[in-house]
Design a protein around this motif. Structure first.
Motif, PDB file in Angstrom:
ATOM      1  N   GLN A  39      -4.043  -6.448 -43.635  1.00  0.00           N
ATOM      2  CA  GLN A  39      -3.502  -6.329 -42.280  1.00  0.00           C
ATOM      3  C   GLN A  39      -3.764  -4.911 -41.802  1.00  0.00           C
ATOM      4  O   GLN A  39      -3.580  -3.953 -42.553  1.00  0.00           O
ATOM      5  CB  GLN A  39      -1.999  -6.603 -42.341  1.00  0.00           C
TER       6      GLN A  39
ATOM      7  N   GLU B 118      -5.225  -9.594 -38.874  1.00  0.00           N
ATOM      8  CA  GLU B 118      -4.892 -10.093 -40.199  1.00  0.00           C
ATOM      9  C   GLU B 118      -6.135 -10.768 -40.762  1.00  0.00           C
ATOM     10  O   GLU B 118      -6.769 -11.576 -40.074  1.00  0.00           O
ATOM     11  CB  GLU B 118      -3.766 -11.115 -40.153  1.00  0.00           C
TER      12      GLU B 118
ATOM     13  N   ASN C 152      -7.421 -13.484 -38.251  1.00  0.00           N
ATOM     14  CA  ASN C 152      -6.436 -13.935 -37.255  1.00  0.00           C
ATOM     15  C   ASN C 152      -6.354 -15.460 -37.207  1.00  0.00           C
ATOM     16  O   ASN C 152      -6.255 -16.069 -36.146  1.00  0.00           O
ATOM     17  CB  ASN C 152      -6.762 -13.364 -35.880  1.00  0.00           C
TER      18      ASN C 152
ATOM     19  N   ARG D 221       4.634 -14.073 -44.479  1.00  0.00           N
ATOM     20  CA  ARG D 221       4.014 -13.074 -43.614  1.00  0.00           C
ATOM     21  C   ARG D 221       3.721 -13.717 -42.272  1.00  0.00           C
ATOM     22  O   ARG D 221       3.318 -14.885 -42.192  1.00  0.00           O
ATOM     23  CB  ARG D 221       2.729 -12.539 -44.238  1.00  0.00           C
TER      24      ARG D 221
ATOM     25  N   TYR E 292       3.757  -7.428 -36.686  1.00  0.00           N
ATOM     26  CA  TYR E 292       3.614  -8.210 -37.909  1.00  0.00           C
ATOM     27  C   TYR E 292       4.760  -7.877 -38.859  1.00  0.00           C
ATOM     28  O   TYR E 292       5.305  -6.777 -38.836  1.00  0.00           O
ATOM     29  CB  TYR E 292       2.285  -7.893 -38.590  1.00  0.00           C
TER      30      TYR E 292
ATOM     31  N   SER F 114       1.474 -16.463 -40.980  1.00  0.00           N
ATOM     32  CA  SER F 114       0.138 -16.297 -41.571  1.00  0.00           C
ATOM     33  C   SER F 114       0.052 -17.007 -42.915  1.00  0.00           C
ATOM     34  O   SER F 114      -0.905 -17.720 -43.176  1.00  0.00           O
ATOM     35  CB  SER F 114      -0.179 -14.821 -41.771  1.00  0.00           C
TER      36      SER F 114
END
Length: 307
Positions: free
Chosen positions: A35, A101, A116, A195, A257, A303
């Motif tokens: 990230q 990400e 992403n 996450r 995030y 994520s």
């Protein structure tokens, strides 16, 4: 304090250039999670999965986004100082000034890259993946989190006790709402890693640790983004109990995030976010081993989830 074993311990805000070990080496089924942020003034950056931490080590996977008049991402390998044939794509997934990400999934065929949440490219193995035991990052990118998922020192049980139990396969980019069965049910030392990102305009979301057969919620974790509060509670026997709201930090902000781990202990759940202890929640549902489900709902993008 919860300390993850080698292979699960994220590296936060590493200095670039960075090089670090992958404990136990890579193998099929593992993933590398990164990230970061792309600076406005960037030329290129690179990530190498390589066979050793020293300069000149063979590189099993070279990943290099290059920002110029012909933006592209280059993939390659290097053996005995000789670069192989480049593979490149011109679909640049990174934007200057934006966070990203990235997940590199290691499978039987090669390195599958998503950025992403979108598949980017798969680079087939040229060097046996078992030789790869280090990660190197260089260039202009600003990196916030690096984590190897599914790793761990094979001798970890001999190094120290009190390690979290993590025995499931990671789930990438699940839709929300989403319900997950906890492999083997909840137990002492079991840890869930979540996450994700709080989208702009988010109001609230929740993470519920539930007993599937009764619908009881043993632990309700409810960030209320606009109110800047984090409500914790339980729902047992058809009614909500007393809310808890005190927290040491509030990481759940719009556009940010987060990297969360929730660990079950004998007396309480311990919650860490972005490497910092955020709160504890003492068990109200005493038979916590009956908790068998995690429910994700509300205004959040996930994520991955890993037990």
């Amino acid at each position: 304090m919860f300390v993850a074993p080698p292979g699960y311990q994220p590296v936060y805000n590493p200095s670039i250039p960075y090089v670090g070990p992958i404990y136990g080496g890579l193998r099929s089924g593992m993933s590398v999670y990164i990230q970061g942020v792309i600076p406005d003034e960037i030329t290129r950056f690179n990530m190498n999965l390589q066979c050793g931490e020293s300069e000149g080590s063979d590189i099993g996977f070279h990943f290099s986004p290059r920002f110029d008049n012909w933006d592209k991402v280059v993939f390659n390998s290097c053996q005995e100082g000789e670069w192989g044939s480049e593979e490149e794509i011109h679909n640049m997934p990174f934007s200057k000034g934006d966070a990203f990400e990235m997940v590199i999934i290691i499978n039987q065929e090669g390195y599958q890259v998503t950025v992403n949440g979108q598949d980017l490219h798969t680079f087939n193995h040229r060097i046996p993946v078992e030789r790869v035991n280090a990660l190197q990052i260089g260039g202009d990118a600003s990196i916030q989190t690096v984590n190897v998922i599914g790793g761990g020192n094979p001798a970890g049980d001999q190094i120290g006790g009190n390690l979290p139990v993590m025995d499931g396969q990671p789930i990438f980019n699940p839709p929300v709402p989403y319900t997950i069965v906890i492999p083997g049910g909840m137990s002492t030392k079991k840890t869930i890693v979540i996450r994700g990102m709080v989208p702009l305009g988010a109001n609230r979301f929740s993470i519920n640790f539930k007993v599937g057969s009764s619908g009881d919620i043993a632990f309700h974790l409810n960030p209320r983004v606009q109110e800047r509060e984090l409500v914790r509670n339980s729902f047992i026997g058809g009614s909500w109990e007393t809310e808890e709201r005190e927290i040491s930090i509030n990481p759940f902000l719009e556009g940010q995030y987060f990297d969360m781990s929730v660990r079950c202990g004998n007396q309480r759940f311990k919650v860490f976010v972005n490497g910092q202890h955020m709160c504890d929640f003492f068990h109200r549902f005493q038979n916590y081993n009956q908790i068998d489900t995690v429910e994700l709902e509300g205004d959040v993008q996930i994520s991955y989830v890993h037990f």
